[in-house]
Design a protein around this motif. Structure first.
Motif, PDB file in Angstrom:
ATOM      1  N   ASP A  97       0.839  -1.192   0.000  1.00  0.00           N
ATOM      2  CA  ASP A  97       0.000   0.000   0.000  1.00  0.00           C
ATOM      3  C   ASP A  97       0.886   1.258   0.000  1.00  0.00           C
ATOM      4  O   ASP A  97       2.113   1.168   0.012  1.00  0.00           O
ATOM      5  N   LYS A  98       0.214   2.399   0.007  1.00  0.00           N
ATOM      6  CA  LYS A  98       0.910   3.681  -0.106  1.00  0.00           C
ATOM      7  C   LYS A  98       1.941   3.882   1.017  1.00  0.00           C
ATOM      8  O   LYS A  98       3.052   4.360   0.780  1.00  0.00           O
ATOM      9  N   HIS A  99       1.578   3.480   2.205  1.00  0.00           N
ATOM     10  CA  HIS A  99       2.478   3.620   3.353  1.00  0.00           C
ATOM     11  C   HIS A  99       3.729   2.750   3.155  1.00  0.00           C
ATOM     12  O   HIS A  99       4.864   3.217   3.281  1.00  0.00           O
ATOM     13  N   LYS A 263       6.242  -4.659  10.467  1.00  0.00           N
ATOM     14  CA  LYS A 263       5.161  -5.105  11.369  1.00  0.00           C
ATOM     15  C   LYS A 263       5.028  -4.154  12.552  1.00  0.00           C
ATOM     16  O   LYS A 263       3.926  -3.741  12.902  1.00  0.00           O
ATOM     17  N   LYS A 264       6.185  -3.821  13.157  1.00  0.00           N
ATOM     18  CA  LYS A 264       6.153  -2.929  14.329  1.00  0.00           C
ATOM     19  C   LYS A 264       5.542  -1.582  13.985  1.00  0.00           C
ATOM     20  O   LYS A 264       4.921  -0.936  14.818  1.00  0.00           O
ATOM     21  N   GLU A 265       5.749  -1.130  12.764  1.00  0.00           N
ATOM     22  CA  GLU A 265       5.215   0.171  12.370  1.00  0.00           C
ATOM     23  C   GLU A 265       3.778   0.055  11.852  1.00  0.00           C
ATOM     24  O   GLU A 265       3.244   1.010  11.281  1.00  0.00           O
ATOM     25  N   ASN A 266       3.207  -1.143  11.972  1.00  0.00           N
ATOM     26  CA  ASN A 266       1.851  -1.388  11.485  1.00  0.00           C
ATOM     27  C   ASN A 266       1.703  -1.123  10.000  1.00  0.00           C
ATOM     28  O   ASN A 266       0.667  -0.624   9.549  1.00  0.00           O
ATOM     29  N   ILE A 267       2.746  -1.443   9.246  1.00  0.00           N
ATOM     30  CA  ILE A 267       2.651  -1.309   7.791  1.00  0.00           C
ATOM     31  C   ILE A 267       2.291  -2.684   7.243  1.00  0.00           C
ATOM     32  O   ILE A 267       3.021  -3.656   7.454  1.00  0.00           O
TER      33      ILE A 267
END
Ligand code: AMP
Ligand code: GLY
Length: 420
Positions: A97-99, A263-267
């Motif tokens: 995704d964009k992030h 994962k930690k950054e919720n991406i």
């Protein structure tokens, strides 16, 4: 399943070739494609950034999977668009995704990510108009050469390597004041790393990952790695120095912390992470991340993968990659890119191409079919890929293929793989 591939390069022809081999694949469409993808599927005249047209086409043609070749649609949020539409959200989509795509879309973002997650990379600072003088002071303290990088996407041109303090300060000024438009309103000043580069490819479902065969890309136009940077003049896989000890370091020090960091950054990262690495005295350092496969690396990586790629892609967007292992052929694969005379500067298009003897692994790029005749249509024209039991054998086969293709202004590097 019907599959839509986005893009028009050798990479997308290679994807089409590989996906078509799967018994799960019914019809392949390529938007916009080239003369090579046309022999595998149906080219559709939709631009890769026309999200609305991509969604409409996918609904009307019962598309079950979209594979995004280039970075810009991802950086612009194509995955988010497809997944937020009730009529297209079920489509298996390969690309973050964009992030997630900011790993490539912003070098400042990716550097901060690396520092935060303790991933080895060159020292740097990031500079805007506001702290330009701090940037110049930093340059004065550095050992030359120094690397200046535009933060945003600059069509592969946003990196300058500069030998003197004065020139570096001048170029920094120019970059900040619009040399690459908005892409260089933030510039990274980076320590120069000395070593040999290798491209590592990871396919991830956000939770699990598979490391694909590595490759080496030849970026400069001239033999002996001289002259201007190009999109890539050739590639080889495997890469001798990337032995199991080195690749083990890459996995432990770079791949694992990258996937964990996302994962930690919720991406929610689903797709390829292409890691450009420098081997500095046996230690891997990240030069850059890309959110897609490489071109021309795809043209040597896919022919070495024995798995069913449709199956792997289905598992990717279903978070089931843990069920799979990459099966790699022991053969070497090489590719030599034929380009238009003058490239990467100005060049003339629409020269007729004569292929006296083709091959399944001749991947078309900047080439179009007009009423049964093929014409050049870009700087990089065709990737002559070939397999062989040895590096020399594969290279001989690639160069034999090169000799069977003629057009006015044909140029290629004669030294691909010779340094390994
Ligand atoms: P990038 O767009 O970040 O991949 O940079 C383009 C090319 O510039 C790379 O493939 C390298 O050859 C070179 N490069 C980038 N960063 C560095 C660095 N820190 N040290 C040495 N070479 C670099
Ligand atoms: N071969 C380098 C790239 O695809 O960016």
């Amino acid at each position: 399943m019907n599959i839509l591939i986005l893009g028009s390069g050798g990479r997308e022809h290679a994807f089409a070739w590989k996906l078509k081999q799967s018994s799960l694949c019914k019809q392949i469409y390529i938007a916009p494609g080239n003369s090579g993808t046309e022999s595998i599927g149906i080219n559709v005249q939709i631009s890769v950034n026309d999200f609305n047209a991509i969604a409409e086409f996918s609904i009307n043609h019962n598309i079950g999977m979209i594979v995004c070749g280039p970075e810009d649609p991802l950086v612009n949020g194509l995955r988010d668009y497809i997944k937020s539409n009730i009529k297209t959200k079920h489509i298996n989509f390969i690309g973050p995704d964009k992030h997630g795509a900011m790993l490539e879309g912003s070098k400042d973002f990716s550097k901060k990510f690396m520092i935060k997650h303790h991933i080895p990379t060159a020292k740097y600072i990031s500079v805007t108009k506001e702290n330009l003088s701090e940037g110049k002071a930093y340059i004065h303290k550095m050992t030359m050469p120094v690397v200046l990088k535009a933060d945003g996407l600059a069509a592969g041109k946003g990196v300058l390597i500069i030998d003197t303090v004065e020139d570096a300060c001048d170029e920094l000024d120019k970059m900040i004041h619009g040399m690459f438009g908005a892409a260089s309103s933030t510039v990274l000043i980076e320590e120069f790393l000395t070593g040999i580069e290798v491209s590592v490819f990871v396919l991830t479902d956000g939770e699990n990952y598979l490391i694909l065969p590595e490759a080496k890309d030849y970026k400069r136009i001239g033999e002996g790695d001289t002259g201007l940077n190009t999109g890539g003049m050739g590639a080889v896989s495997p890469v001798g120095f990337a032995d199991s000890a080195f690749m083990n370091k890459v996995e432990q020090q770079i791949v694992k912390p990258t996937i964990d960091g996302l994962k930690k950054e919720n991406i929610n990262y689903i797709g390829f992470v292409f890691i450009g690495l420098m081997n500095v005295g046996g230690e891997p350092y990240v030069i850059e991340y890309n959110c897609r496969m490489g071109d021309p690396e795809t043209e040597v990586v896919l022919p070495r993968i024995e798995n069913d790629l449709v199956e792997l892609f289905l598992a990717t967007d279903n978070r089931e990659l843990y069920k799979y292992q990459i099966q790699t052929s022991n053969q070497y694969c090489t590719t030599v890119f034929l380009v238009s005379g003058g490239y990467p500067g100005d060049y003339i298009k629409h020269k007729q191409i004569k292929i006296s003897q083709g091959h399944e692994l001749l991947f078309h790029a900047g080439a179009i079919n007009e009423n049964g005749s093929i014409y050049t249509n870009g700087g990089r024209v065709m990737a002559c890929s070939a397999l062989g039991d040895t590096l020399e054998g594969a290279l001989n086969n690639s160069y034999t293929l090169v000799s069977h293709i003629e057009y006015e202004g044909k140029y290629y590097r004669k030294d691909i793989g010779k340094d390994l």
